[in-house]
Design a protein around this motif. Sequence first.
Motif, short mmCIF file in Angstrom:
data_model
loop_
_atom_site.label_atom_id
_atom_site.label_comp_id
_atom_site.label_asym_id
_atom_site.label_seq_id
_atom_site.Cartn_x
_atom_site.Cartn_y
_atom_site.Cartn_z
N ARG A 140 47.17 -29.10 38.76
CA ARG A 140 46.72 -28.43 39.97
C ARG A 140 47.65 -27.28 40.33
O ARG A 140 47.19 -26.17 40.67
CB ARG A 140 46.66 -29.42 41.13
CG ARG A 140 46.22 -28.78 42.44
CD ARG A 140 46.21 -29.75 43.58
NE ARG A 140 47.54 -30.31 43.85
CZ ARG A 140 47.80 -31.12 44.88
NH1 ARG A 140 46.84 -31.45 45.72
NH2 ARG A 140 49.03 -31.59 45.06
N ILE A 141 48.97 -27.51 40.26
CA ILE A 141 49.93 -26.45 40.58
C ILE A 141 49.82 -25.29 39.58
O ILE A 141 49.80 -24.12 39.96
CB ILE A 141 51.37 -27.02 40.58
CG1 ILE A 141 51.50 -28.09 41.67
CG2 ILE A 141 52.39 -25.91 40.76
CD1 ILE A 141 52.82 -28.85 41.62
N TYR A 142 49.69 -25.65 38.29
CA TYR A 142 49.59 -24.61 37.26
C TYR A 142 48.32 -23.78 37.43
O TYR A 142 48.36 -22.54 37.35
CB TYR A 142 49.61 -25.25 35.87
CG TYR A 142 49.22 -24.29 34.78
CD1 TYR A 142 50.08 -23.27 34.39
CD2 TYR A 142 47.96 -24.36 34.20
CE1 TYR A 142 49.70 -22.36 33.42
CE2 TYR A 142 47.58 -23.46 33.22
CZ TYR A 142 48.45 -22.46 32.84
OH TYR A 142 48.09 -21.56 31.88
N VAL A 143 47.17 -24.45 37.69
CA VAL A 143 45.91 -23.73 37.84
C VAL A 143 45.95 -22.83 39.08
O VAL A 143 45.37 -21.73 39.07
CB VAL A 143 44.73 -24.72 37.91
CG1 VAL A 143 43.43 -24.01 38.30
CG2 VAL A 143 44.54 -25.43 36.57
N ALA A 144 46.63 -23.27 40.13
CA ALA A 144 46.75 -22.42 41.32
C ALA A 144 47.48 -21.12 41.00
O ALA A 144 47.18 -20.07 41.57
CB ALA A 144 47.48 -23.19 42.42
N ILE A 145 48.43 -21.19 40.05
CA ILE A 145 49.20 -20.00 39.66
C ILE A 145 48.42 -19.15 38.65
O ILE A 145 48.30 -17.94 38.80
CB ILE A 145 50.56 -20.41 39.07
CG1 ILE A 145 51.39 -21.16 40.13
CG2 ILE A 145 51.31 -19.19 38.55
CD1 ILE A 145 52.67 -21.78 39.60
N ALA A 146 47.89 -19.82 37.62
CA ALA A 146 47.23 -19.09 36.53
C ALA A 146 45.74 -18.88 36.77
O ALA A 146 45.09 -18.19 35.99
CB ALA A 146 47.43 -19.84 35.21
N GLY A 147 45.21 -19.47 37.83
CA GLY A 147 43.78 -19.38 38.09
C GLY A 147 43.24 -17.96 38.19
O GLY A 147 42.21 -17.64 37.58
N PRO A 148 43.88 -17.08 38.96
CA PRO A 148 43.37 -15.70 39.05
C PRO A 148 43.28 -15.01 37.69
O PRO A 148 42.32 -14.28 37.43
CB PRO A 148 44.39 -15.02 39.96
CG PRO A 148 44.95 -16.13 40.79
CD PRO A 148 45.01 -17.32 39.88
N LEU A 149 44.28 -15.23 36.83
CA LEU A 149 44.24 -14.64 35.50
C LEU A 149 43.08 -15.20 34.70
O LEU A 149 42.37 -14.49 33.99
CB LEU A 149 45.56 -14.88 34.78
CG LEU A 149 45.66 -14.34 33.35
CD1 LEU A 149 45.45 -12.83 33.33
CD2 LEU A 149 47.02 -14.71 32.74
N SER A 150 42.86 -16.53 34.83
CA SER A 150 41.74 -17.17 34.13
C SER A 150 40.41 -16.61 34.61
O SER A 150 39.50 -16.36 33.80
CB SER A 150 41.79 -18.68 34.36
OG SER A 150 40.64 -19.31 33.85
N THR A 151 40.28 -16.40 35.92
CA THR A 151 39.04 -15.84 36.46
C THR A 151 38.78 -14.44 35.91
O THR A 151 37.65 -14.08 35.57
CB THR A 151 39.11 -15.79 38.00
OG1 THR A 151 39.32 -17.12 38.51
CG2 THR A 151 37.83 -15.23 38.59
N ALA A 152 39.86 -13.64 35.81
CA ALA A 152 39.73 -12.29 35.26
C ALA A 152 39.29 -12.34 33.80
O ALA A 152 38.41 -11.56 33.38
CB ALA A 152 41.05 -11.54 35.40
N VAL A 153 39.89 -13.25 33.03
CA VAL A 153 39.51 -13.39 31.62
C VAL A 153 38.06 -13.81 31.48
O VAL A 153 37.30 -13.27 30.65
CB VAL A 153 40.45 -14.39 30.92
CG1 VAL A 153 39.94 -14.71 29.52
CG2 VAL A 153 41.87 -13.85 30.85
N ASN A 154 37.63 -14.78 32.30
CA ASN A 154 36.24 -15.22 32.26
C ASN A 154 35.28 -14.08 32.61
O ASN A 154 34.20 -13.97 32.04
CB ASN A 154 36.02 -16.39 33.22
CG ASN A 154 36.64 -17.68 32.70
OD1 ASN A 154 36.72 -17.89 31.50
ND2 ASN A 154 37.08 -18.53 33.61
N GLY A 155 35.70 -13.24 33.56
CA GLY A 155 34.86 -12.10 33.91
C GLY A 155 34.70 -11.13 32.76
O GLY A 155 33.60 -10.62 32.50
N ILE A 156 35.81 -10.88 32.04
CA ILE A 156 35.75 -9.98 30.87
C ILE A 156 34.84 -10.57 29.80
O ILE A 156 34.03 -9.86 29.19
CB ILE A 156 37.17 -9.75 30.32
CG1 ILE A 156 38.02 -8.99 31.35
CG2 ILE A 156 37.11 -8.99 28.99
CD1 ILE A 156 39.49 -8.89 30.97
#
Length: 435
Positions: A140-156
């Motif tokens: 949960r802590i890791y996803v809170a940090i890396a989540g925005p980057l993951s969302t950007a990658v999914n968008g690409i």
Amino acid sequence: MTSESVMAFLAEYWLIFLSILGLIAASAFFSGSETALTATSRARMHTLEANGEVRAGIVNRLIERRDRLIGALLIGNNLVNILASSLTTSLFLGLFGDSGVAIATIAMTVLLVIFSEVLPKSWAISSPDRFALFVSPVVRIYVAIAGPLSTAVNGIVRVILGIFGVTLSNDEPMLTAHEELRGAVNLLHREGAVIKADRDRLGGILDLDELEVSDIMVHRTSMRVLNADEPPEAIVRTILESAYTRMPVWRGSTDNIIGVVHAKDLLRALAEPDMEPANLDITKVVQKPWFVPDTTNLKEQLNAFLRRKGHFAIVVDEYGEVQGLVTLEDILEEIVGDISDEHDIDIQGVRQEADGSIVVDGGVPIRDLNRALDWNLPDEEATTIAGLVIHESKSIPEERQAFTFYGKRFIVMKRVKNRITKLRIRPAEAQQPAE
């Protein structure tokens, strides 16, 4: 390099060794977490959360956005793998020169496959729920940090796939909830975790939406009805001798149902002072009939029974003609199987023969045969086994005529006018001359 120089080199670069080991452990964590969180049972997590398990709530919130979760874990996993491989290559170049690249590649491939992929994923898949609960606070802590980057990658990724005409949508699942439940129950049954009776009951509940009252009703040819114009003594005798507590009453024509008489209402009327059976007016005892369309599905009819607190309905077609009757017990039997009591009449509809064949009355429902014998005969086009034979043969078969379909051999044993009343069924591979 001499052994002394190697030891000196290792002493100088021990921090790099520890970093590589730490990165391999982090890779194992990401791989195991991804496997456990994608394989965990959402139903079990919801149950655990309802029982007060805080970590189960964390798991549920993580898997609500599965694409974000998986993207974050994959980013972390690839990041630590690349960093570990780079450090190892740098280290081995100092130890072995130019050949260190090949050695580092082989060593890291073996280490990452065993300790970062196979081992953690095998551990996670053997107990996904427990593993997911264990890692969820850190994830949960890791996803809170890396989540925005993951969302950007999914968008690409979505944009690139959109160029090729591929659209990713999370709104519409491939399977409905009922199909997922049915598949899970059937799988557990094949694995031996769910017995046949429980599978049939769960399947009966899921089938309520797909069946109509016409599929389970007592057909008009089998209905026990009362003629209101008969002598009152005959009506009373018929009701008291019947195994049924409720019976339709007609006048003039069997399509003209004027009411439904309940045995208890009859007994109350007969218990009145100075009341004799010969003086009984059956029309004053009957309850108002309830008519339902034959296309009503069983889920709707069950809810209607519960709302009205009723147990009995007359089934009519689109022209208002009586087709049969349906009771609350008929619907419940679709879920729990046949309900019998001490007053039920034992009707031999299915009989096992010594040669392994099955002798079946033509009016036996296909669903009942499928349940009792674990068959898979289709019931979309016909309700009874005789109806299935007529539908498949496209004719009214003669006695001793035989047909083979759906892996079974059907032999017509008896026919009355245009009705098939008795059939013999055996496996198609065990064909014998028709009786």
